[in-house]
Design a protein around this motif. Structure first.
Motif, PDB file in Angstrom:
ATOM      1  N   ALA A  62       0.837  -1.232  -0.069  1.00 30.71           N
ATOM      2  CA  ALA A  62       0.112  -0.154   0.092  1.00 30.71           C
ATOM      3  C   ALA A  62       0.625   1.172  -0.066  1.00 30.71           C
ATOM      4  CB  ALA A  62      -0.795   0.062   1.288  1.00 30.71           C
ATOM      5  N   GLY A  63       2.077   1.103   0.217  1.00 33.33           N
ATOM      6  CA  GLY A  63       3.015   2.425   0.248  1.00 33.33           C
ATOM      7  C   GLY A  63       3.640   2.583   1.749  1.00 33.33           C
ATOM      8  N   ARG A  64       4.571   3.477   1.570  1.00 37.55           N
ATOM      9  CA  ARG A  64       5.064   3.949   2.878  1.00 37.55           C
ATOM     10  C   ARG A  64       4.346   4.862   3.711  1.00 37.55           C
ATOM     11  NH1 ARG A  64       7.795  -0.748   2.288  1.00 37.55           N
ATOM     12  NH2 ARG A  64       9.253  -0.607   0.295  1.00 37.55           N
ATOM     13  N   ARG A  65       3.769   5.935   3.041  1.00 38.67           N
ATOM     14  CA  ARG A  65       3.260   6.920   3.597  1.00 38.67           C
ATOM     15  C   ARG A  65       1.972   6.578   4.488  1.00 38.67           C
ATOM     16  NH1 ARG A  65       3.869  12.102   2.969  1.00 38.67           N
ATOM     17  NH2 ARG A  65       1.821  12.467   2.983  1.00 38.67           N
ATOM     18  N   PRO A  66       0.953   5.794   3.908  1.00 42.50           N
ATOM     19  CA  PRO A  66      -0.083   5.117   4.784  1.00 42.50           C
ATOM     20  C   PRO A  66       0.293   4.522   6.001  1.00 42.50           C
ATOM     21  CG  PRO A  66      -0.495   4.775   2.289  1.00 42.50           C
ATOM     22  CD  PRO A  66       0.939   5.253   2.381  1.00 42.50           C
ATOM     23  N   ALA A  67       1.426   3.813   5.873  1.00 43.09           N
ATOM     24  CA  ALA A  67       2.097   3.123   7.033  1.00 43.09           C
ATOM     25  C   ALA A  67       2.514   3.985   8.006  1.00 43.09           C
ATOM     26  CB  ALA A  67       3.321   1.947   6.528  1.00 43.09           C
ATOM     27  N   GLY A 111      12.880  -0.040   4.229  1.00 44.04           N
ATOM     28  CA  GLY A 111      12.009   0.039   3.127  1.00 44.04           C
ATOM     29  C   GLY A 111      12.311   1.331   2.246  1.00 44.04           C
ATOM     30  N   LEU A 112      12.605   2.326   2.933  1.00 47.83           N
ATOM     31  CA  LEU A 112      12.864   3.442   1.902  1.00 47.83           C
ATOM     32  C   LEU A 112      14.312   3.245   1.166  1.00 47.83           C
ATOM     33  CD1 LEU A 112      12.024   6.526   4.301  1.00 47.83           C
ATOM     34  CD2 LEU A 112      10.818   5.705   2.319  1.00 47.83           C
ATOM     35  N   VAL A 113      15.144   2.622   2.065  1.00 46.39           N
ATOM     36  CA  VAL A 113      16.607   2.314   1.536  1.00 46.39           C
ATOM     37  C   VAL A 113      16.237   1.136   0.176  1.00 46.39           C
ATOM     38  CG1 VAL A 113      18.884   1.366   1.813  1.00 46.39           C
ATOM     39  CG2 VAL A 113      17.743   2.794   3.391  1.00 46.39           C
ATOM     40  N   GLY A 114      15.537   0.158   0.429  1.00 50.14           N
ATOM     41  CA  GLY A 114      15.273  -0.470  -0.648  1.00 50.14           C
ATOM     42  C   GLY A 114      14.821  -0.105  -1.853  1.00 50.14           C
ATOM     43  N   ASP A 115      13.738   0.785  -1.561  1.00 51.44           N
ATOM     44  CA  ASP A 115      13.013   1.348  -2.703  1.00 51.44           C
ATOM     45  C   ASP A 115      14.098   2.123  -3.693  1.00 51.44           C
ATOM     46  OD1 ASP A 115      10.683   0.568  -1.636  1.00 51.44           O
ATOM     47  OD2 ASP A 115      10.279   2.375  -0.552  1.00 51.44           O
ATOM     48  N   MET A 116      15.083   2.781  -2.925  1.00 52.43           N
ATOM     49  CA  MET A 116      15.723   3.781  -3.882  1.00 52.43           C
ATOM     50  C   MET A 116      17.253   3.597  -3.979  1.00 52.43           C
ATOM     51  SD  MET A 116      14.251   7.442  -1.902  1.00 52.43           S
ATOM     52  CE  MET A 116      14.913   6.879  -0.128  1.00 52.43           C
ATOM     53  N   ILE A 117      17.835   2.707  -3.070  1.00 50.68           N
ATOM     54  CA  ILE A 117      19.325   2.432  -3.311  1.00 50.68           C
ATOM     55  C   ILE A 117      19.827   1.023  -3.774  1.00 50.68           C
ATOM     56  CG2 ILE A 117      21.305   2.528  -2.034  1.00 50.68           C
ATOM     57  CD1 ILE A 117      19.523   5.157  -2.019  1.00 50.68           C
ATOM     58  N   SER A 118      20.658   1.191  -4.762  1.00 53.01           N
ATOM     59  CA  SER A 118      21.260  -0.050  -5.349  1.00 53.01           C
ATOM     60  C   SER A 118      22.011  -0.977  -4.434  1.00 53.01           C
ATOM     61  CB  SER A 118      22.002   0.152  -6.605  1.00 53.01           C
ATOM     62  OG  SER A 118      22.980   0.936  -6.413  1.00 53.01           O
ATOM     63  N   ALA A 119      22.370  -2.175  -4.728  1.00 49.67           N
ATOM     64  CA  ALA A 119      23.040  -3.099  -3.784  1.00 49.67           C
ATOM     65  C   ALA A 119      24.473  -2.539  -3.602  1.00 49.67           C
ATOM     66  CB  ALA A 119      23.081  -4.255  -4.562  1.00 49.67           C
ATOM     67  N   VAL A 388      17.891  -7.128   3.085  1.00 52.10           N
ATOM     68  CA  VAL A 388      17.448  -6.279   1.888  1.00 52.10           C
ATOM     69  C   VAL A 388      17.865  -6.733   0.620  1.00 52.10           C
ATOM     70  CG1 VAL A 388      17.257  -3.830   0.809  1.00 52.10           C
ATOM     71  CG2 VAL A 388      16.941  -4.128   3.265  1.00 52.10           C
ATOM     72  N   ASP A 389      19.197  -7.244   0.385  1.00 51.60           N
ATOM     73  CA  ASP A 389      19.611  -7.971  -0.564  1.00 51.60           C
ATOM     74  C   ASP A 389      18.844  -9.095  -0.978  1.00 51.60           C
ATOM     75  OD1 ASP A 389      21.655  -6.061  -0.997  1.00 51.60           O
ATOM     76  OD2 ASP A 389      22.942  -7.012   0.400  1.00 51.60           O
ATOM     77  N   LEU A 390      18.548  -9.970  -0.018  1.00 50.25           N
ATOM     78  CA  LEU A 390      17.817 -11.250  -0.148  1.00 50.25           C
ATOM     79  C   LEU A 390      16.413 -11.037  -0.620  1.00 50.25           C
ATOM     80  CD1 LEU A 390      19.292 -13.131   2.911  1.00 50.25           C
ATOM     81  CD2 LEU A 390      20.103 -13.302   0.423  1.00 50.25           C
ATOM     82  N   TRP A 391      15.857 -10.039  -0.055  1.00 46.63           N
ATOM     83  CA  TRP A 391      14.432  -9.692  -0.470  1.00 46.63           C
ATOM     84  C   TRP A 391      14.363  -8.161  -0.818  1.00 46.63           C
ATOM     85  CZ3 TRP A 391      11.324 -13.881   0.137  1.00 46.63           C
ATOM     86  CH2 TRP A 391      11.555 -15.113   0.916  1.00 46.63           C
ATOM     87  N   PRO A 392      14.736  -7.790  -1.834  1.00 48.16           N
ATOM     88  CA  PRO A 392      14.660  -6.577  -2.605  1.00 48.16           C
ATOM     89  C   PRO A 392      13.332  -6.037  -2.706  1.00 48.16           C
ATOM     90  CG  PRO A 392      15.356  -8.161  -4.262  1.00 48.16           C
ATOM     91  CD  PRO A 392      15.327  -8.745  -2.941  1.00 48.16           C
ATOM     92  N   ASP A 393      12.346  -6.803  -3.146  1.00 46.94           N
ATOM     93  CA  ASP A 393      10.871  -6.368  -3.355  1.00 46.94           C
ATOM     94  C   ASP A 393      10.123  -6.421  -2.107  1.00 46.94           C
ATOM     95  OD1 ASP A 393      11.576  -5.829  -6.189  1.00 46.94           O
ATOM     96  OD2 ASP A 393      10.960  -7.957  -6.682  1.00 46.94           O
ATOM     97  N   SER A 395      11.647  -5.493   1.199  1.00 49.98           N
ATOM     98  CA  SER A 395      12.441  -4.792   2.002  1.00 49.98           C
ATOM     99  C   SER A 395      11.906  -4.513   3.465  1.00 49.98           C
ATOM    100  CB  SER A 395      13.349  -3.724   1.545  1.00 49.98           C
ATOM    101  OG  SER A 395      12.523  -2.761   1.302  1.00 49.98           O
ATOM    102  N   ALA A 396      10.726  -3.900   3.545  1.00 55.01           N
ATOM    103  CA  ALA A 396      10.264  -3.689   5.012  1.00 55.01           C
ATOM    104  C   ALA A 396       9.616  -4.953   5.448  1.00 55.01           C
ATOM    105  CB  ALA A 396       9.191  -2.650   4.771  1.00 55.01           C
ATOM    106  N   ALA A 397       9.320  -5.705   4.798  1.00 54.60           N
ATOM    107  CA  ALA A 397       8.965  -7.105   5.580  1.00 54.60           C
ATOM    108  C   ALA A 397      10.223  -7.904   6.154  1.00 54.60           C
ATOM    109  CB  ALA A 397       8.195  -7.937   4.568  1.00 54.60           C
TER     110      ALA A 397
END
Length: 471
Positions: A62-67, A111-119, A388-393, A395-397
């Protein structure tokens, strides 16, 4: 944006650690034993592990902001209740609610890092994202000590209410939506509930300049956009993965040592060194200071080691591009840094237990606390990056799964350290915890050699399932 997320995650450890110097004062005020008040720390940590499981999977869809809105609404309400209550039962319940609201922000920062930053750059940015969670243990006891020394202990929660409310207003206005399942690479405008003031201005400017979002991509993202009731299932699925479970267990045992030190320090420095609340609070500075130094040094080492392993493997490094690391041994690149810091953490925690129980010169526990803070934060930082590397999609979970093990084992250690120290002495109590952590470390060595194969098999299963669903 990462630093805003990091500052939001500051409130979870802040709310936990600000409480430590006032434990004895609250026990007297509520006519309860210190052990009873210690239970509110244990329940806080239990909830700190469970709550992110619900919010993390929700934010990945649902996105970071609602959370963030859900987290801060619960947190502000809990702080208001804590500021007004005078009952042990209310303190216990509202502390759990306070923990539920604040703890999800730690997963959201990663989660923000996983959204925006490469490995290739993730080590440094995970460090920035974790600064808030390390500032909490170092600064909050000082704030709590000052408040409890000169004001009524209720003002601890009034302070948290005012501080968090001011920050939330800033975040609500300015932090853009970053979740890739909602905004793609940032070119897709978010739905109204996810839109910040900065999102509105940026997309209006793009529209004025004739830049329109890809209609097919927009339709695809809106089709999958859902505001479902938060569920722990996405996080629990991550916990059941073989490779991930081994990482989570070692991380959790390491943080059990950390929380044991943090919880036992108040009693140790009160009883052994006869410190008042402010003096005890200052003893949390070394461990936080070590963590802050680690946040700005370890990330560079992690990214350097990533580049070194990539060069040896002939793997290209593309800046600001999310690369497919299926055939790259990311586990080896991360754990070559994590293992030395892991063992350093365990050694310093054991040494601290023997030193503090002997009433030696104060310089010894200060130095050991600094080294423990550096090692614990460095290890946590690297293992967070690996998750985050193991679960890039997701990352928050993935971070929520990490948080679950860390907090539940930490809760057990914080509840056990006082009776353990009373029964066997500080030295043997901390040695026992340290040896348990060492006993789990061979699983990390196994991941270096077998992890890439386990990860590839998981990816193949996911691709096969996705293909079947499309049919």
């Amino acid at each position: 944006m990462v630093m805003v997320g990091s500052f939001a995650s500051f409130f979870s450890p802040l709310s936990s650690s600000i409480y430590f110097p006032a434990l004895d004062s609250i026990a007297v005020a509520l006519h309860r034993s210190t052990s009873d008040i210690d239970l509110t720390i244990t329940t806080y940590l239990i909830m700190q592990g469970i709550a992110p499981m619900l919010i993390a999977g929700f934010s990945d869809k649902a996105g970071r902001r609602p959370a963030y809105i859900i987290c801060f609404t619960i947190y502000l309400a809990a702080n208001l209740g804590l500021s007004l209550q005078n009952s042990y039962a209310a303190l216990m319940v509202l502390r759990c609610l306070q923990s539920a609201g604040s703890s999800g922000t730690v997963a959201l920062a990663n989660g923000l890092v996983g959204d925006m930053i490469s490995a290739s750059e993730r080590g440094a940015y995970i460090a920035f994202a974790s600064v808030g969670s390390m500032l909490g243990p170092s600064l909050s006891p000082i704030i709590g000590g000052l408040i409890s020394q000169y004001l009524d202990w209720h003002w601890i929660f009034w302070f948290l209410l005012i501080f968090s409310g001011t920050f939330f207003a800033f975040l609500l206005l300015l932090l853009p939506e970053t979740c890739r399942k909602v905004v793609g690479d940032g070119s897709i405008p978010p739905p109204p509930l996810n839109m910040s003031l900065t999102d509105f201005i940026r997309h209006r400017r793009r529209k004025r300049n004739g830049i329109v979002p890809n209609p097919e991509k927009l339709a695809e993202l809106r089709k999958n956009y859902t505001l479902r009731i938060p569920s722990p299932l996405p996080t629990l699925r991550i916990c059941l993965d073989l490779e991930t479970g081994a990482v989570l267990m070692t991380t959790g045992l390491m943080f059990a040592c950390f929380y044991a030190v943090m919880t036992g320090a108040t009693t140790s420095f009160h009883n052994i060194y006869h410190f008042n609340n402010i003096q005890t609070a200052l003893m949390y500075l070394p461990i936080g200071g070590g963590g802050i130094v680690s946040a700005f040094t370890t990330g560079r080492i992690v990214d350097w080691n990533y580049r070194r392993n990539a060069k040896r493997a002939g793997f290209p490094i593309l800046k600001n591009v999310r690369q497919d690391i299926t055939n790259f041994n990311i586990e080896k690149a991360r754990l070559q840094v994590a293992l030395p810091t892991y063992y350093l953490s365990v050694v310093t925690v054991i040494a601290y237990g023997w030193v503090v129980g002997r009433n030696v010169n104060l310089a010894a526990p200060i130095i050991l606390l600094f080294l423990a803070g550096w090692g614990l934060q460095a290890t946590s930082q690297v293992l967070n990056a690996l998750m985050v590397d193991l679960w890039p999609d997701r990352s928050a979970a993935a971070t929520a799964a990490n948080n679950l093990f860390r907090c539940e084992l930490g809760a057990a250690a914080s509840a056990a350290i006082s009776p353990m120290s009373a029964a066997m002495g500080d030295g043997w109590a901390y040695t026992t915890l340290g040896l348990i952590a060492v006993a789990a470390s061979p699983s990390l060595w196994l991941i270096i050699n077998k992890g890439i194969n386990w990860r590839q098999r998981r990816y193949q299963k996911q691709q096969k399932k996705a293909s079947e669903n499309r049919k």
